[in-house]
Enzyme design. Structure first.
Site, mmCIF file in Angstrom:
data_model
loop_
_atom_site.group_PDB
_atom_site.id
_atom_site.type_symbol
_atom_site.label_atom_id
_atom_site.label_comp_id
_atom_site.label_asym_id
_atom_site.label_seq_id
_atom_site.Cartn_x
_atom_site.Cartn_y
_atom_site.Cartn_z
ATOM 1 N N LYS A 79 83.864 4.711 80.160
ATOM 2 C CA LYS A 79 82.665 4.396 79.942
ATOM 3 C C LYS A 79 82.138 3.148 80.375
ATOM 4 C CE LYS A 79 79.028 5.175 76.219
ATOM 5 N NZ LYS A 79 78.227 6.385 75.628
ATOM 6 N N VAL A 180 64.607 7.899 64.750
ATOM 7 C CA VAL A 180 63.680 8.998 65.702
ATOM 8 C C VAL A 180 63.314 8.671 66.912
ATOM 9 C CG1 VAL A 180 62.496 10.600 63.910
ATOM 10 C CG2 VAL A 180 61.519 8.079 64.328
ATOM 11 N N GLY A 181 64.795 7.922 67.278
ATOM 12 C CA GLY A 181 64.283 8.211 69.304
ATOM 13 C C GLY A 181 64.239 9.903 69.458
ATOM 14 N N VAL A 183 66.251 11.098 70.779
ATOM 15 C CA VAL A 183 67.705 12.698 69.985
ATOM 16 C C VAL A 183 66.687 12.528 68.391
ATOM 17 C CG1 VAL A 183 69.548 13.485 68.853
ATOM 18 C CG2 VAL A 183 70.160 12.301 70.861
HETATM 19 N N1 NAD Z 1 70.966 10.747 73.790
HETATM 20 C C1 NAD Z 1 71.556 11.634 73.552
HETATM 21 O O1 NAD Z 1 71.895 12.671 74.509
HETATM 22 C C2 NAD Z 1 72.812 11.323 72.816
HETATM 23 C C3 NAD Z 1 74.393 11.693 72.593
HETATM 24 C C4 NAD Z 1 75.038 11.923 71.785
HETATM 25 C C5 NAD Z 1 75.016 10.911 71.326
HETATM 26 N N2 NAD Z 1 74.270 9.866 71.203
HETATM 27 C C6 NAD Z 1 73.619 8.916 70.476
HETATM 28 O O2 NAD Z 1 72.439 9.488 69.123
HETATM 29 C C7 NAD Z 1 71.903 7.902 68.846
HETATM 30 C C8 NAD Z 1 70.889 7.871 69.110
HETATM 31 O O3 NAD Z 1 70.695 8.113 70.785
HETATM 32 P P1 NAD Z 1 69.091 8.547 71.248
HETATM 33 O O4 NAD Z 1 69.217 9.317 72.905
HETATM 34 O O5 NAD Z 1 68.426 8.515 70.728
HETATM 35 O O6 NAD Z 1 68.612 6.269 71.290
HETATM 36 P P2 NAD Z 1 67.195 5.737 70.591
HETATM 37 O O7 NAD Z 1 67.007 5.015 71.066
HETATM 38 O O8 NAD Z 1 65.931 6.678 72.095
HETATM 39 O O9 NAD Z 1 66.516 5.728 69.259
HETATM 40 C C9 NAD Z 1 67.472 5.424 68.681
HETATM 41 C C10 NAD Z 1 66.556 5.217 67.378
HETATM 42 O O10 NAD Z 1 66.993 4.421 66.077
HETATM 43 C C11 NAD Z 1 66.258 3.713 65.944
HETATM 44 N N3 NAD Z 1 66.896 2.659 64.497
HETATM 45 C C12 NAD Z 1 68.320 1.894 65.570
HETATM 46 N N4 NAD Z 1 68.286 1.486 64.807
HETATM 47 C C13 NAD Z 1 67.899 1.811 63.030
HETATM 48 C C14 NAD Z 1 68.335 1.103 62.092
HETATM 49 N N5 NAD Z 1 68.948 0.711 60.550
HETATM 50 N N6 NAD Z 1 67.323 2.223 61.287
HETATM 51 C C15 NAD Z 1 66.449 3.178 61.456
HETATM 52 N N7 NAD Z 1 66.166 3.330 63.045
HETATM 53 C C16 NAD Z 1 66.785 2.665 63.376
HETATM 54 C C17 NAD Z 1 65.959 2.506 67.114
HETATM 55 O O11 NAD Z 1 64.397 1.853 66.492
HETATM 56 C C18 NAD Z 1 65.542 3.814 68.353
HETATM 57 O O12 NAD Z 1 63.959 4.703 67.670
HETATM 58 C C19 NAD Z 1 72.333 7.099 69.713
HETATM 59 O O13 NAD Z 1 73.717 6.407 68.811
HETATM 60 C C20 NAD Z 1 73.392 7.471 70.696
HETATM 61 O O14 NAD Z 1 74.547 7.194 71.012
HETATM 62 C C21 NAD Z 1 73.316 10.011 72.075
#
Ligand code: NAD
Length: 359
Positions: A79, A180-181, A183
């Site tokens: 990473k 709800v980002g 993923v």
């Molecule tokens: N994107 C991928 O393909 C992928 C793959 C494996 C793991 N992940 C993990 O999944 C998670 C989400 O990834 P993503 O790409 O959707 O990120 P993202 O930044 O698009 O979405 C995260 C969402 O969580 C919200 N958030 C942050 N803190 C919060 C809280 N305390 N309560 C409620 N909501 C909160 C943010 O406002 C945002 O909308 C991360 O931990 C990431 O490491 C993502």
């Protein structure tokens, strides 16, 4: 002391990179190359200190070793972090300088996107090194892996349903989704299409509104989402959300979410099990994105990538069944599966394939 920290979890190599012109400050951590090149995303984050950045990159790179191994991929774990504010500190120069540092590792480390980086950034890195994956569709890559990660989560939830209730249909099951980002919203879409009932929350008001308006789901304030009476709690925001304070307040039958490092400590997996809640290990259920970028290494085939991602159904079931038969918690079962693979398959390299085979 950096060496003390490196020794604790057995990392192989740490690389510090700096570029005065762009202000680039990066740390690349290679945890293990036992199963293949160390693949893991680049996190762009305004760490308060160098020590925080180092701790994060060490923790995240180790997690990638387990994720790749549990998914059965020929990849190790690595990473990288770039210290800075993704809203103000990005530039072409910075990413290209970073790409040259990644290139100097000659494939020991392969990068991809993570929190704070996008496919546009990966495209810039790619101009300096072939060791960058998850490039945009326009540039011939697989694009944003998030919808594929959501598909893996959906498969994992079906496997959990089969394990608990004897049937994988999610219609009528109630899900509480935290975050709800990229993923989380793609996951909500799949759930709604499967006629599950969904309740969402997010720290960002606009994200809640978009989910409610787009998918017709209900919402609750961010502090209440983990207390919702539901079948599945789905942490799709940040890590360490399952901890000593939150676990007693959970009101679900199972946990399936995309966030990395959901457990604040290893003991939290026991706390969850003692409450009778089934925890599907994060690094098993959220491997869809990694599987998708891995496929890019082979010359991207969406059909092959999705087929592999659908294997998360069986992987999840196997781990839950093993946890039951061996009387360990699911996290311990998943760690065991990963460590067995690293030991058995990692050892294969003692069979040299030819005189010039250095892999
Ligand atoms: N994107 C991928 O393909 C992928 C793959 C494996 C793991 N992940 C993990 O999944 C998670 C989400 O990834 P993503 O790409 O959707 O990120 P993202 O930044 O698009 O979405 C995260 C969402 O969580 C919200 N958030 C942050 N803190 C919060 C809280 N305390 N309560 C409620 N909501 C909160 C943010 O406002 C945002 O909308 C991360 O931990 C990431 O490491 C993502």
């Amino acid at each position: 002391m950096v060496f003390d920290e490196v020794a604790r979890d057995g990392h192989e190599q740490i690389v510090y990179g700096y570029d005065e012109v762009s202000g680039l400050r990066t740390i690349i951590a290679i945890h293990s190359t036992a199963l293949g090149p160390a693949l893991g995303g680049t996190r762009f984050f305004p760490y308060e200190s160098e020590a925080d950045a180092l701790t994060d990159v060490l923790r995240l790179s180790k997690g990638m070793t387990y994720k790749a191994a549990a998914a059965g991929l020929d990849l190790g774990g690595g990473k990288a972090v770039i210290i800075g504010d993704p809203r103000t500190d990005k530039s072409e120069r910075l990413f290209r300088a970073y790409g040259r540092i990644v290139d100097s590792l000659r494939g020991r480390y392969i990068t991809a996107e993570d929190v704070g980086t996008t496919t546009t950034d990966i495209d810039l890195i790619r101009r300096e090194t072939k060791w960058a994956l998850g490039i945009s569709v326009a540039e011939g890559g697989a694009g944003d892996p998030s919808p594929v990660t959501a598909r893996g989560l959906f498969n994992a939830a079906r496997a959990v349903a089969e394990f608990i209730w004897g049937g994988s249909d999610l219609a009528g099951r109630r899900f509480a989704v935290q975050g709800v980002g990229k993923v989380g919203s793609a996951f909500v879409q799949l759930l709604v299409e499967a006629r599950a009932e969904v309740i969402v929350s997010d720290a960002y008001e606009a994200a809640i509104k978009t989910a409610v308006d787009t998918y017709g789901v209900r919402s609750v304030p961010p502090d209440d989402i983990h207390t919702v009476d539901c079948d599945f709690y789905s942490p799709c925001a940040l890590g360490a959300g399952l901890n000593e304070r939150i676990i007693p307040e959970l009101n679900c039958q199972a946990i399936v979410g995309s966030a990395n490092n959901q457990l604040a400590t290893d003991e939290d997996a026991d706390r969850i099990a003692q409450r009778g809640i089934i925890y599907a290990p994060d690094f098993v259920v959220n491997a869809g994105g990694l599987i998708n970028v891995y496929d890019e290494m082979l010359g991207y085939s969406k059909m092959r990538a999705l087929h592999r991602v659908d294997g998360i159904f069986q992987a999840t079931k196997t781990i839950l069944e093993m946890s039951k038969s061996e009387a360990v918690n699911p996290n311990q079962a998943a760690v065991k599966v990963a460590e067995n693979r690293i030991r058995e398959i990692g050892d294969l390299r003692r069979f040299r394939r030819s005189g010039d085979d250095r892999n």
